[in-house]
Scaffold this motif. Sequence first.
Motif, PDB file in Angstrom:
ATOM      1  N   ILE A   1       5.139  -8.664   7.290  1.00 28.80           N
ATOM      2  CA  ILE A   1       5.407  -8.615   5.845  1.00 28.80           C
ATOM      3  C   ILE A   1       6.597  -7.699   5.586  1.00 28.80           C
ATOM      4  CG2 ILE A   1       4.480  -7.845   3.612  1.00 28.80           C
ATOM      5  CD1 ILE A   1       1.708  -8.750   4.664  1.00 28.80           C
TER       6      ILE A   1
ATOM      7  N   ARG B   1       9.794  -9.378   6.540  1.00 26.63           N
ATOM      8  CA  ARG B   1      10.138 -10.446   5.621  1.00 26.63           C
ATOM      9  C   ARG B   1      10.713  -9.911   4.304  1.00 26.63           C
ATOM     10  NH1 ARG B   1       9.159 -15.781   4.217  1.00 26.63           N
ATOM     11  NH2 ARG B   1       8.535 -15.904   2.051  1.00 26.63           N
TER      12      ARG B   1
ATOM     13  N   LEU C   1     -14.552  -1.806  -2.770  1.00 24.59           N
ATOM     14  CA  LEU C   1     -14.342  -2.532  -4.027  1.00 24.59           C
ATOM     15  C   LEU C   1     -12.937  -3.107  -4.023  1.00 24.59           C
ATOM     16  CD1 LEU C   1     -15.213  -3.128  -7.064  1.00 24.59           C
ATOM     17  CD2 LEU C   1     -13.945  -1.037  -7.611  1.00 24.59           C
ATOM     18  N   ALA C   2     -12.820  -4.386  -4.403  1.00 19.32           N
ATOM     19  CA  ALA C   2     -11.497  -5.000  -4.507  1.00 19.32           C
ATOM     20  C   ALA C   2     -11.512  -5.986  -5.670  1.00 19.32           C
ATOM     21  CB  ALA C   2     -11.141  -5.717  -3.211  1.00 19.32           C
ATOM     22  N   ARG C   3     -10.325  -6.482  -6.008  1.00 23.22           N
ATOM     23  CA  ARG C   3     -10.215  -7.370  -7.164  1.00 23.22           C
ATOM     24  C   ARG C   3     -10.765  -8.765  -6.883  1.00 23.22           C
ATOM     25  NH1 ARG C   3      -7.624  -5.060 -11.307  1.00 23.22           N
ATOM     26  NH2 ARG C   3      -6.334  -3.260 -10.801  1.00 23.22           N
ATOM     27  N   ARG C   4     -10.922  -9.078  -5.616  1.00 22.07           N
ATOM     28  CA  ARG C   4     -11.607 -10.326  -5.299  1.00 22.07           C
ATOM     29  C   ARG C   4     -12.350 -10.124  -3.985  1.00 22.07           C
ATOM     30  NH1 ARG C   4      -6.335 -14.155  -3.869  1.00 22.07           N
ATOM     31  NH2 ARG C   4      -5.703 -12.941  -2.067  1.00 22.07           N
ATOM     32  N   ASP C   5     -13.117 -11.149  -3.580  1.00 21.97           N
ATOM     33  CA  ASP C   5     -14.072 -10.920  -2.497  1.00 21.97           C
ATOM     34  C   ASP C   5     -13.534 -11.152  -1.094  1.00 21.97           C
ATOM     35  OD1 ASP C   5     -15.918 -10.038  -4.249  1.00 21.97           O
ATOM     36  OD2 ASP C   5     -16.964 -11.944  -4.462  1.00 21.97           O
ATOM     37  N   ALA C   6     -12.289 -11.548  -0.973  1.00 18.56           N
ATOM     38  CA  ALA C   6     -11.664 -11.653   0.353  1.00 18.56           C
ATOM     39  C   ALA C   6     -10.167 -11.508   0.162  1.00 18.56           C
ATOM     40  CB  ALA C   6     -11.980 -13.009   0.986  1.00 18.56           C
ATOM     41  N   MET C   7      -9.477 -11.200   1.246  1.00 14.64           N
ATOM     42  CA  MET C   7      -8.018 -11.122   1.216  1.00 14.64           C
ATOM     43  C   MET C   7      -7.481 -10.287   0.061  1.00 14.64           C
ATOM     44  SD  MET C   7      -6.897 -14.932   2.255  1.00 14.64           S
ATOM     45  CE  MET C   7      -5.181 -14.467   2.435  1.00 14.64           C
TER      46      MET C   7
ATOM     47  N   ARG D   1      -9.469  -1.600  -3.704  1.00 16.25           N
ATOM     48  CA  ARG D   1      -9.174  -0.758  -4.866  1.00 16.25           C
ATOM     49  C   ARG D   1      -9.737   0.634  -4.576  1.00 16.25           C
ATOM     50  NH1 ARG D   1      -6.414   0.612  -8.570  1.00 16.25           N
ATOM     51  NH2 ARG D   1      -6.818   0.330 -10.778  1.00 16.25           N
TER      52      ARG D   1
ATOM     53  N   TYR E   1      -9.832   4.742 -15.055  1.00 18.54           N
ATOM     54  CA  TYR E   1     -10.678   3.775 -14.361  1.00 18.54           C
ATOM     55  C   TYR E   1     -11.256   4.383 -13.085  1.00 18.54           C
ATOM     56  CZ  TYR E   1     -12.248  -0.188 -11.631  1.00 18.54           C
ATOM     57  OH  TYR E   1     -13.023  -1.025 -10.877  1.00 18.54           O
TER      58      TYR E   1
ATOM     59  N   VAL F   1     -15.420   5.300 -11.422  1.00 23.94           N
ATOM     60  CA  VAL F   1     -15.777   4.331 -10.381  1.00 23.94           C
ATOM     61  C   VAL F   1     -15.926   5.024  -9.027  1.00 23.94           C
ATOM     62  CG1 VAL F   1     -15.103   2.203  -9.213  1.00 23.94           C
ATOM     63  CG2 VAL F   1     -14.707   2.441 -11.659  1.00 23.94           C
TER      64      VAL F   1
ATOM     65  N   ARG G   1     -23.354   5.217  -4.697  1.00 27.94           N
ATOM     66  CA  ARG G   1     -23.823   3.955  -4.124  1.00 27.94           C
ATOM     67  C   ARG G   1     -23.813   4.005  -2.591  1.00 27.94           C
ATOM     68  NH1 ARG G   1     -21.269  -1.356  -6.777  1.00 27.94           N
ATOM     69  NH2 ARG G   1     -21.960  -0.362  -8.708  1.00 27.94           N
TER      70      ARG G   1
END
Lengths: 748, 285
Positions: free
Chosen positions: B38, B41, B185-191, B195, B266, B270, B277
Motif C-alpha cells: 500500500i 502504491r 471495535l471497528a466500523r465494520r465486522d471485517a477488513m 477504532r 467519542y 468507549v 468489557r
Amino acid sequence: MNMRQVGIEIPKVDVLEKALGEAKYGADLPCQEPLHLKVLRSPTSHAKIVRMQMEKALRVSGVERIFTAKDIPGKNLVGTIVKDQPILASDRVRYIGDAVALIAARTEEAAEEAAQKVVVVYEDLPSIIHPEEALHPHAPLIHEKGNLLLEFHVIKGDVQKGFKEAEVVVEETYTTTWVDHAYLEPDAGISYLDEKGRITIVCPTQNVHYDQKEVASVLSLPLDQVRIIQCSTGGGFGGRLDVTIQCLLALAAFHLKQPVRIVYSREEVFQVTSKRHPLTIRYKSGAKKDGKLIAIEVDILGDTGAYASYGGTVAIRSAVHATGPYQVPNVKVRSRMAYTNNSWSGAMRGFGVPQMAFAHESQMDLLAQALKMDPIEIRLKNCLRVGSETATGQTLTASVGIGETLKKVKEWRDKLSLLKDDSKKPFIKKGVGIGSMWYGIGNTGIANPSTAQMEIDPDGEIRLFTGVADIGQGSDTVLLQIASEAIGVSLDEIRLIRADTAVTTDAGATSASRQTYISGNAILDAIKNLKHSAIQEASQLLNIDENDLFFENGKVKSRTCLTTSIPLREIAKRCAKILKGEGSFDPETTKLDPQTGQGVPYATYAFATHLAEVEVDTESGKVSVNRVIASHDVGKAIHPQNVIGQIMGGVAMGTGFALMEEYVPGEKTSFVNYLIPTSKDVPEVIPIVVEDKEPTGPFGAKGVGEPALIPSAPAILNAIAEAIGQRIYDLPANLERVLGAVQKRKLA
Amino acid sequence: MIPPFEYKIPNTIEETCDLLWKAKGKAKIIAGGTDLVIGLRNGDQAPSVIIDITRIEQLRKIEEKNSTLSIGATVTHSEIASSPSVRKYGKVLSDAASEIGSPQIRNVGTIGGNIVNASPAADTLPPLMVLNAMGRVISKEEERQVPLAQLFKGPYQTQLKPHELLVQISFQKLHPEVKSSFVRLARRDAMAIARMNVAVVFQVEQSRIKDIRIAVGSVTPTPQRMSGAETFLEGEKLEEKLLKKASLKVSETMIRQSGIRPSTSYKQPVVEALFIRAMKKALEE
C-alpha cells in the motif's frame, strides 16, 4: 396465460462466461499496441488556470502527445441535460479532480511520468463548500449563470389549511451525505478506428446512444462517425450514466489515428466519478388523531457539486416522491439544487428517493409515536391504493401493491418475538423498524422511449436487436425471456445483439428501473409487427386470407383449417427475405407544471416495504443489522431469481448507506478508507415478491433495480430509534452518531 | 506507479543482514506486504531494494522452550490464530490474530510486519504488550533482545535502525489460571482498521487482582500499557465499582498521551466501556 419463459428459474444468459472469467471487461479488451492515456487532474477545488507548461513532459521518452482543451474540435461541454462539464478544463477548475490535460504515451509508466512533469500554474479562487453558502446573494459564482442549478415545486391543496386541521404535527431536518457507487470494475476502455473509419469506443457504460451523442458533439462529427460498443460492465448503479472515459478515449483516437487505451485506478474512480447527492431535507408533517396524513411541507436543498450532471433530475424526482407511498391531500414541496466546489454529484440508484425515503419514513414513525399507533398500521391507513391521487394529481388506476407489501411484512413481524434484550449483554439493545417506498418507473415527466427490432432471416436465424446495456442487472436475460415468450420459440434460439450503436437503435439509459418495463414493451411491439409481417407473407405463400391467419407458438396458423400451420423460419426461408419487426414504446406521461409540479410523471410505480431487525451496542455505537424482511411489488417477476438478487444487493447497499458510507472530497481515496459492508456486515435477507400486475407492463412487469435499495436505510434507522429510544437525523448512523444519540437519550 | 526497485530473496538471516547493511537505509523488508505494498502504491515508500524474508525457514517457526513461547517474525496471523500452543499459552494474541482484516490478509500478513509497521491501531500490539513480549533483533553489528514496549518511537515509527532485522517475538507462557481477553471495535465486522482494541491479562487470587496488565491500541500514538489503571487495580478486590473507577484511569491516560481531540468525546466513554468489557470477558472465559 400459461407462460413457458417468463417467471421461471433459468440461469442468466451471461452467467457462465462471467463465472469462468471469460467475460471481457474494460481492462481486458484486446487491443493492438495501443497508446496509453493518463489524465492530469486539478489538485485544487477552485482556481483559474494561469498557464501550463508541457516542454518537460513532452521530453519524457515514449510520450506521443499531450492534449488540452485547445485540441477539442467540437463542444468542450458535456452533461445529460445541462451541458456544463468540460472534458478538459480550459481556463478554470471547479473541483479536486477536474481533468486538465490528457497524455498519450507508449507505456503507462511514461504517461504517468509525463503527467507529473506537466507544470500547471493555478490562481486559487474562493471555494464554496456548502450549498447554503452557494445560494447566498454575494457568493462567488461557480458557473456564470449562477449557483442555483434548479428549483422545483410540487403544490397541491392548501397546506396552511391542512396544518390548521392537523391534530399532531412533527417537524425535523434530515441530512445525507455523498455516497460512492463502488462498482467493482474501475472505468477502462479502448478506442480505435473501425473498418469504416469510425471512431469506435469499447467500454463499460449504461447508455451507448447517449455516449455516442456526447462524443460526436465533442469531436464535432456526425453521429454515424462515432460508434460505441458496450463491453461486459462490472456494475453501474448510475455511475456510468454520465460519460467517464469515452470522450477522453475518443479525443486521443481522433487525433492520433491509432488505438488508445485508458484504465482508471480505483483512486481515480473515487476522485472523479459522480456521487450520490447530499440532501438537506426539512420535513413537516401533519396528521389527524386517527393517523390520517393531512399535510406535508418539505424543503429540500441538494449539493450537485461542480457540475449539473443529474442534479436537476434528482431535485425533481425527490420532490415528486416527497410524500412517500402515501395519500396526502395538502402538499407543498420546494426542492433546490446548488453548485459547490465539491465533487460532482450524479445519478445513483434511486435519484434522490433513497434520501427522501429516509426522511418520510422517519416522519411516519414520529407520527406513529406521537399518536401511539403501530408503525405498520399508520402506513396501512395512509398508503396509496387504486383510485388514490398522488401529490402531482395523478390518479393511480392499477398495480398499487404498497398495502400488500405492508401486510406481508406485518405477517412476519407478528410472528416474531424479537424484543428480548440479552441480560448477559445489558449494553445491547434490540429494535425493529419499518421502511416503505414508492418509485416511479422511467424518467420523470419527459419522453423516454425505447426502440427494438426482431428479425428472422432466410437461414432461420432469429435475432433480437436492442440498445439496452446490461450492466449486471440482467436485462440480457429478461429481454430474451420476454422475446421468447412472445414469439413462442425457446430462449436459446434467439441471438441477442445489443448495445452497439452501429447495429442497434436507441433504447435509452439503463437507469430509473426502466428497461424491463420500457424496453420490454418495445420488444413486444417489435414482435407484434414481426408477427404481422409473417402473417402477410404466409398469406401470400399459402394463398389464404390474412384474416384467417393467426400467430401461435412460433407458427402462423389458420383459424379454419386446423392442419394448416407454417413455422416462422419456414416463412422466411420460402419468401427468401429477412422478416423484420420494428418496435418502440414510450410510457404515457405528461410534462409537469413548472409552477405546481402537477401532472403524470410516470406511467407506473413500484412499491416496497422492508423490516429491519437491529442490535445496537449502546456503549460503542456499533449497529448490527441481523435480518431484513424485504417485500417488493414488482408487477411480475420475469426472472424471479434475478429479482431476488436485486433485493439482496439492494439491502447490502442500503446497509452501507444507513451505517457507514461517507465520501469526503479530498479525504476518502479508495476502499482503504471508504468503507462499504463486507459479507460479515450484511444481514440475512428474506425476500418476498408481491406481484400486483401492471396492465401496461410486459407480462405485468414493472421494475425493481432501484426500489430494492430504497427502503433498507429507513427501516434500519427506524429500528435503531426503537432500540435506543432516540432518533438519528443524519446519515450515516456511524459509531459517533449512534453513541451521541444514546448519550442524548440518557440526558433526556 | 511503483518506482522500480531491486528484489532480493535471501535464504538466511545472515544474508539478510548483509543486504540491509549494504543498502545503507534504502532497503525495505517485505514478508506479507499487506502494509508495504500500500505504501509503495501511494508513494509513501520508495525503497531501492526490497528484501523478501519469507524463504528464511528460521523465521517461520513457533517454538516452545521451557517457559517461553517464541514466534518467528514471518509467522502469519492465520498460523498464529490456528496454533494450539499460542492458543494455550497466549490466547489473547491468538484471539487478536484471528480478528485481523480478512482471511486473505491473515494468510499473508505476519506478526513481524504488524510490529515494525508500528500502526497505533495494530491488533497484535496490545496483546504483545500485556504478554510483556520481547523482540529479538539482529544486525551485522549485534544481536539484542528488546522489550516490545521500547521498540516504538511514534505512529508508524520504530527505534529499529535501518540495518536491523526483527527476527522473533517471545513471551513467558501464561499459566492456565491466568485470565486474559482481547476486545476490538471497528466500523465494520471485517477488513477494517480497529477504532479501538483492548488486551488484558491478570490473575485472581482470593478474589483479589494480581499481576494485571492492560494495553489499549488506537488511542495513543504508540501502544501503551495503562500503568495508572494497573497500579490502581493491583491487589484490589474485583468489584464492579472498582472497574468503573479503573476505567477512568484508562481514559485519563489516553487523554494525557493524546490530548483532547475532536474524537475524544467519542473515544473517552468507549475506551472506558471496552476496558470493562475486556475485564468481564476475561473472567467469563
